[in-house]
Design a protein around this motif. Sequence first.
Motif, PDB file in Angstrom:
ATOM      1  N   ASN A  64       0.820  -1.199   0.000  1.00  0.00           N
ATOM      2  CA  ASN A  64       0.000   0.000   0.000  1.00  0.00           C
ATOM      3  C   ASN A  64       0.862   1.261   0.000  1.00  0.00           C
ATOM      4  N   ARG A  98      -3.082  -1.380  -4.037  1.00  0.00           N
ATOM      5  CA  ARG A  98      -4.210  -1.547  -3.122  1.00  0.00           C
ATOM      6  C   ARG A  98      -4.213  -2.967  -2.578  1.00  0.00           C
ATOM      7  N   ASP A 141      -4.209  -3.777   0.935  1.00  0.00           N
ATOM      8  CA  ASP A 141      -5.265  -3.607   1.949  1.00  0.00           C
ATOM      9  C   ASP A 141      -5.518  -4.820   2.829  1.00  0.00           C
ATOM     10  N   TYR A 191      -5.640  -4.400   6.608  1.00  0.00           N
ATOM     11  CA  TYR A 191      -6.820  -3.589   6.946  1.00  0.00           C
ATOM     12  C   TYR A 191      -8.083  -4.441   6.931  1.00  0.00           C
ATOM     13  N   LEU A 221      -7.310   3.353   6.477  1.00  0.00           N
ATOM     14  CA  LEU A 221      -6.475   3.660   5.319  1.00  0.00           C
ATOM     15  C   LEU A 221      -6.518   5.168   5.121  1.00  0.00           C
ATOM     16  N   ARG A 272      -5.643   8.400   3.076  1.00  0.00           N
ATOM     17  CA  ARG A 272      -5.337   8.739   1.692  1.00  0.00           C
ATOM     18  C   ARG A 272      -4.296   9.840   1.612  1.00  0.00           C
ATOM     19  N   PHE A 305      -2.833   4.702  -0.159  1.00  0.00           N
ATOM     20  CA  PHE A 305      -3.723   4.429   0.971  1.00  0.00           C
ATOM     21  C   PHE A 305      -2.904   3.804   2.091  1.00  0.00           C
ATOM     22  N   PRO A 320      -1.939   2.225   5.478  1.00  0.00           N
ATOM     23  CA  PRO A 320      -2.566   1.623   6.669  1.00  0.00           C
ATOM     24  C   PRO A 320      -2.039   2.351   7.904  1.00  0.00           C
TER      25      PRO A 320
END
Lengths: 276, 306
Positions: A145, A150, A152, A155, A167, A169, A181, A183
Amino acid sequence: MSATLTQPKNPARRRFLQDAARGTAGCAVAGMSLAWFVQDARALPDRAIRPPGALPEEDFLAACIRCGLCVRDCPYDTLVLAELGVDGAATGTPFFTARDIPCEMCEDIPCVAACPTGALDKELTNIDDSRMGLAVLIDQENCLNALGLRCDVCYRVCPAIDEAITLERRHNERSGHHAIFMPVVHSDHCTGCGKCEKSCVLPGEAAIKVLPIRVAQADQAEHYKRSWEENTPLVDEIIDLPDRLPGTGTDNLAAPGGFEPTFKLPQGATTGGIGQ
Amino acid sequence: MTVSTHLPVGAEAIRDKGYWLAYRFLILRRLSQVFFLSLFLLGPWFGIWWVKGNLSGSLTFNVLPLTDPFIALQGIVAGHWPEMTALIGALIVGAVYALIGGRLYCSWVCPINPVTDAASWLHRKLDLPKGWQPKRGTKYFMLAMVLGVSVLTGTVAWEFVNPISMLHRGLIFGAGFAWALVIGVFVFDLLLARRGWCGHLCPVGAFYGLLGNKSLLRVTAQKRAACDDCMDCFAVCPEMQVITPALRGKDADTPLILSPDCTNCGRCIDICSVNVFHFTHRFDETPAPGRVRDRTNPAPKVGKAA
Ligand code: SF4
Ligand code: SF4
Ligand code: SF4
Ligand code: SF4
Ligand code: SF4
């Protein structure tokens, strides 16, 4: 004179005193060795996470009798007892390695229920309140990330998704027009269960790791006030600025408690007021 | 050197009583040790969870909690008052041993006992020198030392090194390098100090001994008049100093072995070819005449027995 000194009046008593002195000295040596060994062996490695509800480490080592009942009642085989020379934690005490098997945060917390001594504190009744450790995105160079993908995964697996991990931005400076994004872990919700670390997709070491709180978290700076958290005046009851309430013109002349300037503004100057 | 004047230790007993009677309590003890160990192994090996945990703390049939009282005591002096479950467990275990026999734990339960017994057996076979013999009472100093270190470090101190729990937990949960400690105890007893560990150093044995100071089960040398000085009982007893007052006592002296050091192993009962010893309770007052001594039957030099 010297003869009376070298000839003990009471040999039995002398021998008793010598024996007692030697016994005490021997014990002191043995005791110091043991104390040294205990001090050395009690150091808990950063990768060994104690079960939910574990007392702070100093108290834990006085409380835990190393019976392994918590290990037996853990339905996911998360917990293990440390083995001498293999695991770093004090021999026979329970811990888990998040990357191997994380804690599944059982609602009924069977490990705590099983503990006969209170080394795992029965005050812990809601598993969400447990603080086994704190996840940290430790490798921000290799986290996918962080590279702009992505992934993720950490998460998504977090039992406290959107609370413990969010996440955030950010602008991707490298590409110039994409987003990153990141974490981000929040200590007020992360239990340290280690599910994120377990499922981090990177081979070998995870980019996100659960660390003991003592390692993961710094003490708050005492002198720095977070105005967005605490909205109290810096110094109580000394500075009390006059309240400005809406009234005629910028200077509030007609408002109760208003501030009456010592000078008079020229007529017409009020028309340029802000927000008019 | 002097020629051996009597048969090897135990030969007379086997000749006169047969194999079973000469090894009865040894065999029963081994069975008991295996029994207690296998209770704990049923779970991890066969999935039968009658007993969970280990000797430090366990739960039987999900109702009966048991805790090692010495470990509980160390925890308490280290500053943690345990929860009721552990306290009840420690009281149960403590009460049983205090009532029946303190060091019964040593002879019938402790997993280190076969290790030190093996070392002692080999020591006798190889006819090795006694080696370092610490003063009697050293183990009580050790006991005090362990409690002191628990207070100072705020930990259950002996559990950092205790070979008993290392071995027992190791068999049940995985040992790591705990074997090294067990081998260390064996080598210590074999080469450095005969009966050194259990007889002189182990604070757990010392604790259980004190706990059972007034316990019921006792060995008596009631037929001491029949003793023929073969000295076999002294050779096999892990705490041979406890035999002397009972066996060599005069008519008025009690034939009961009352020392808290006696582990109630019953080996003296087995090994005696003329059946001087048997198990009884501490209130047994059966008269036990001492041996008649005269010039043709002088008192032996006990200290040189081994
Ligand atoms: S909460 Fe559940 S999964 Fe986590 S350690 Fe306890 S028993 Fe195991
Ligand atoms: S159940 Fe409690 S006392 Fe037993 S090993 Fe686990 S934490 Fe320690
Ligand atoms: S350790 Fe990871 S998965 Fe567990 S609560 Fe914290 S952030 Fe979520
Ligand atoms: S799982 Fe690992 S690589 Fe994927 S976002 Fe989380 S920390 Fe980064
Ligand atoms: S003295 Fe210690 S090691 Fe030896 S049998 Fe007794 S408890 Fe076990």
